[in-house]
Design a protein around this motif. Sequence first.
Motif, PDB file in Angstrom:
ATOM      1  N   ASP A  63      -0.595  -1.753   4.390  1.00 58.44           N
ATOM      2  CA  ASP A  63       0.105  -2.160   5.608  1.00 58.44           C
ATOM      3  C   ASP A  63      -0.217  -1.213   6.759  1.00 58.44           C
ATOM      4  O   ASP A  63      -0.254  -1.637   7.912  1.00 58.44           O
ATOM      5  CB  ASP A  63       1.623  -2.183   5.375  1.00 58.44           C
ATOM      6  CG  ASP A  63       2.020  -3.336   4.462  1.00 58.44           C
ATOM      7  OD1 ASP A  63       1.196  -4.264   4.300  1.00 58.44           O
ATOM      8  OD2 ASP A  63       3.136  -3.308   3.918  1.00 58.44           O
ATOM      9  N   TYR A  80       2.859  -9.877  18.183  1.00 66.12           N
ATOM     10  CA  TYR A  80       2.507  -8.565  17.629  1.00 66.12           C
ATOM     11  C   TYR A  80       3.608  -7.532  17.867  1.00 66.12           C
ATOM     12  O   TYR A  80       3.871  -6.680  17.020  1.00 66.12           O
ATOM     13  CB  TYR A  80       1.179  -8.073  18.202  1.00 66.12           C
ATOM     14  CG  TYR A  80      -0.015  -8.873  17.707  1.00 66.12           C
ATOM     15  CD1 TYR A  80      -0.140  -9.199  16.363  1.00 66.12           C
ATOM     16  CD2 TYR A  80      -0.999  -9.311  18.572  1.00 66.12           C
ATOM     17  CE1 TYR A  80      -1.220  -9.947  15.908  1.00 66.12           C
ATOM     18  CE2 TYR A  80      -2.086 -10.050  18.129  1.00 66.12           C
ATOM     19  CZ  TYR A  80      -2.192 -10.371  16.796  1.00 66.12           C
ATOM     20  OH  TYR A  80      -3.253 -11.088  16.337  1.00 66.12           O
ATOM     21  N   GLN A  81       4.242  -7.624  19.022  1.00 64.21           N
ATOM     22  CA  GLN A  81       5.358  -6.712  19.301  1.00 64.21           C
ATOM     23  C   GLN A  81       6.487  -6.931  18.303  1.00 64.21           C
ATOM     24  O   GLN A  81       7.104  -5.986  17.822  1.00 64.21           O
ATOM     25  CB  GLN A  81       5.889  -6.916  20.742  1.00 64.21           C
ATOM     26  CG  GLN A  81       5.049  -6.283  21.805  1.00 64.21           C
ATOM     27  CD  GLN A  81       5.159  -4.764  21.788  1.00 64.21           C
ATOM     28  OE1 GLN A  81       5.300  -4.157  20.751  1.00 64.21           O
ATOM     29  NE2 GLN A  81       5.067  -4.151  22.939  1.00 64.21           N
ATOM     30  N   GLU A  82       6.753  -8.182  18.003  1.00 66.69           N
ATOM     31  CA  GLU A  82       7.798  -8.505  17.030  1.00 66.69           C
ATOM     32  C   GLU A  82       7.428  -7.951  15.650  1.00 66.69           C
ATOM     33  O   GLU A  82       8.272  -7.377  14.960  1.00 66.69           O
ATOM     34  CB  GLU A  82       7.988 -10.021  16.962  1.00 66.69           C
ATOM     35  CG  GLU A  82       9.131 -10.456  16.067  1.00 66.69           C
ATOM     36  CD  GLU A  82       9.299 -11.965  16.081  1.00 66.69           C
ATOM     37  OE1 GLU A  82       9.586 -12.524  15.002  1.00 66.69           O
ATOM     38  OE2 GLU A  82       9.150 -12.578  17.163  1.00 66.69           O
ATOM     39  N   GLN A  83       6.150  -8.128  15.276  1.00 63.79           N
ATOM     40  CA  GLN A  83       5.712  -7.581  13.990  1.00 63.79           C
ATOM     41  C   GLN A  83       5.806  -6.053  13.966  1.00 63.79           C
ATOM     42  O   GLN A  83       6.230  -5.465  12.967  1.00 63.79           O
ATOM     43  CB  GLN A  83       4.266  -8.011  13.689  1.00 63.79           C
ATOM     44  CG  GLN A  83       4.159  -9.422  13.187  1.00 63.79           C
ATOM     45  CD  GLN A  83       2.763  -9.729  12.663  1.00 63.79           C
ATOM     46  OE1 GLN A  83       1.802  -9.062  13.025  1.00 63.79           O
ATOM     47  NE2 GLN A  83       2.673 -10.741  11.819  1.00 63.79           N
ATOM     48  N   THR A  90       7.862  -4.232  15.708  1.00 59.89           N
ATOM     49  CA  THR A  90       9.284  -3.894  15.635  1.00 59.89           C
ATOM     50  C   THR A  90       9.803  -4.051  14.205  1.00 59.89           C
ATOM     51  O   THR A  90      10.531  -3.198  13.693  1.00 59.89           O
ATOM     52  CB  THR A  90      10.092  -4.788  16.602  1.00 59.89           C
ATOM     53  OG1 THR A  90       9.567  -4.631  17.909  1.00 59.89           O
ATOM     54  CG2 THR A  90      11.564  -4.411  16.582  1.00 59.89           C
ATOM     55  N   THR A  91       9.394  -5.152  13.560  1.00 64.35           N
ATOM     56  CA  THR A  91       9.809  -5.388  12.169  1.00 64.35           C
ATOM     57  C   THR A  91       9.293  -4.279  11.267  1.00 64.35           C
ATOM     58  O   THR A  91      10.043  -3.726  10.440  1.00 64.35           O
ATOM     59  CB  THR A  91       9.291  -6.752  11.678  1.00 64.35           C
ATOM     60  OG1 THR A  91       9.754  -7.774  12.540  1.00 64.35           O
ATOM     61  CG2 THR A  91       9.752  -7.032  10.264  1.00 64.35           C
ATOM     62  N   ARG A  92       8.037  -3.930  11.423  1.00 63.46           N
ATOM     63  CA  ARG A  92       7.444  -2.872  10.602  1.00 63.46           C
ATOM     64  C   ARG A  92       8.104  -1.527  10.878  1.00 63.46           C
ATOM     65  O   ARG A  92       8.324  -0.728   9.976  1.00 63.46           O
ATOM     66  CB  ARG A  92       5.929  -2.782  10.843  1.00 63.46           C
ATOM     67  CG  ARG A  92       5.167  -4.023  10.454  1.00 63.46           C
ATOM     68  CD  ARG A  92       5.048  -4.132   8.932  1.00 63.46           C
ATOM     69  NE  ARG A  92       4.670  -5.439   8.473  1.00 63.46           N
ATOM     70  CZ  ARG A  92       3.442  -5.909   8.385  1.00 63.46           C
ATOM     71  NH1 ARG A  92       2.442  -5.164   8.774  1.00 63.46           N
ATOM     72  NH2 ARG A  92       3.224  -7.122   7.920  1.00 63.46           N
ATOM     73  N   ASP A  93       8.411  -1.272  12.150  1.00 62.99           N
ATOM     74  CA  ASP A  93       9.092  -0.017  12.491  1.00 62.99           C
ATOM     75  C   ASP A  93      10.449   0.074  11.798  1.00 62.99           C
ATOM     76  O   ASP A  93      10.832   1.133  11.292  1.00 62.99           O
ATOM     77  CB  ASP A  93       9.269   0.114  14.006  1.00 62.99           C
ATOM     78  CG  ASP A  93       7.973   0.495  14.710  1.00 62.99           C
ATOM     79  OD1 ASP A  93       7.017   0.915  14.020  1.00 62.99           O
ATOM     80  OD2 ASP A  93       7.922   0.373  15.953  1.00 62.99           O
ATOM     81  N   SER A  94      11.173  -1.057  11.784  1.00 62.14           N
ATOM     82  CA  SER A  94      12.485  -1.032  11.113  1.00 62.14           C
ATOM     83  C   SER A  94      12.308  -0.850   9.609  1.00 62.14           C
ATOM     84  O   SER A  94      13.087  -0.134   8.968  1.00 62.14           O
ATOM     85  CB  SER A  94      13.285  -2.298  11.420  1.00 62.14           C
ATOM     86  OG  SER A  94      12.664  -3.426  10.841  1.00 62.14           O
ATOM     87  N   GLU A  95      11.267  -1.478   9.033  1.00 58.24           N
ATOM     88  CA  GLU A  95      11.002  -1.271   7.602  1.00 58.24           C
ATOM     89  C   GLU A  95      10.661   0.181   7.327  1.00 58.24           C
ATOM     90  O   GLU A  95      11.126   0.768   6.348  1.00 58.24           O
ATOM     91  CB  GLU A  95       9.842  -2.175   7.148  1.00 58.24           C
ATOM     92  CG  GLU A  95      10.192  -3.643   7.072  1.00 58.24           C
ATOM     93  CD  GLU A  95       8.972  -4.508   6.736  1.00 58.24           C
ATOM     94  OE1 GLU A  95       7.864  -3.955   6.536  1.00 58.24           O
ATOM     95  OE2 GLU A  95       9.140  -5.735   6.670  1.00 58.24           O
ATOM     96  N   GLN A  97      13.825   2.213   7.429  1.00 57.81           N
ATOM     97  CA  GLN A  97      14.620   2.018   6.215  1.00 57.81           C
ATOM     98  C   GLN A  97      13.988   2.738   5.027  1.00 57.81           C
ATOM     99  O   GLN A  97      14.686   3.361   4.221  1.00 57.81           O
ATOM    100  CB  GLN A  97      14.774   0.533   5.910  1.00 57.81           C
ATOM    101  CG  GLN A  97      15.685  -0.194   6.872  1.00 57.81           C
ATOM    102  CD  GLN A  97      15.698  -1.699   6.637  1.00 57.81           C
ATOM    103  OE1 GLN A  97      14.906  -2.213   5.864  1.00 57.81           O
ATOM    104  NE2 GLN A  97      16.595  -2.394   7.328  1.00 57.81           N
TER     105      GLN A  97
END
Length: 187
Positions: A5, A78-81, A83-88, A91
């Motif tokens: 990833d 891509y920004q959404e992805q 952001t999602t990856r940053d939150s993952e 966590q």
Amino acid sequence: MSQSDTPNIQVLSTEVSQLRQELQLRDSLVQQLSQELFRLIKGNTSFMPQQPELERDLTQLQALQEQLQAVEQQVAFYQEQITTRDSEIYQLRQSVQELTDRTRMLEQVVQELPQIYRRKFEERMTPVREKVAMLQRENRQLQAELQSVSYRLALKTRNASHSGIDLPNFPRPASDEETNISTPQNA
């Protein structure tokens, strides 16, 4: 998050930056084009663009706007992805931190276990030691009493044997019977 990833995020990030550069380039071209059109129209009032050229320019402008919208949608995706990856990632870092803390705590407990077991063993052994000490004292006391009784018994037995032998007292026969008892004769 797997290691595969991380390169994907880098590739996406690179692609986003390239798309932003293309978008800026197109924005500057649109700006230059609009300025040039404005200058031409303002400077030459008799100049009226011919209808086919205007339609061609409008078509190009519309195509550029559609491309711009597509690029903006890609950037938003891509920004959404990201952001999602940053939150993952956040966590996962929290999970790693919690697991690290738990591991440290467990390591500390494991290191303290021998001391805890020794202390608990000592606590359990204290009453046993006290009981053994009490039994040993009682045993010594009983041995001393046994020696004392054995000594007194030995003294009593020795005194009884030195004072004489107690012979039974038989009733004496009458005088006639004494004569019947003959002394052994020498033959």
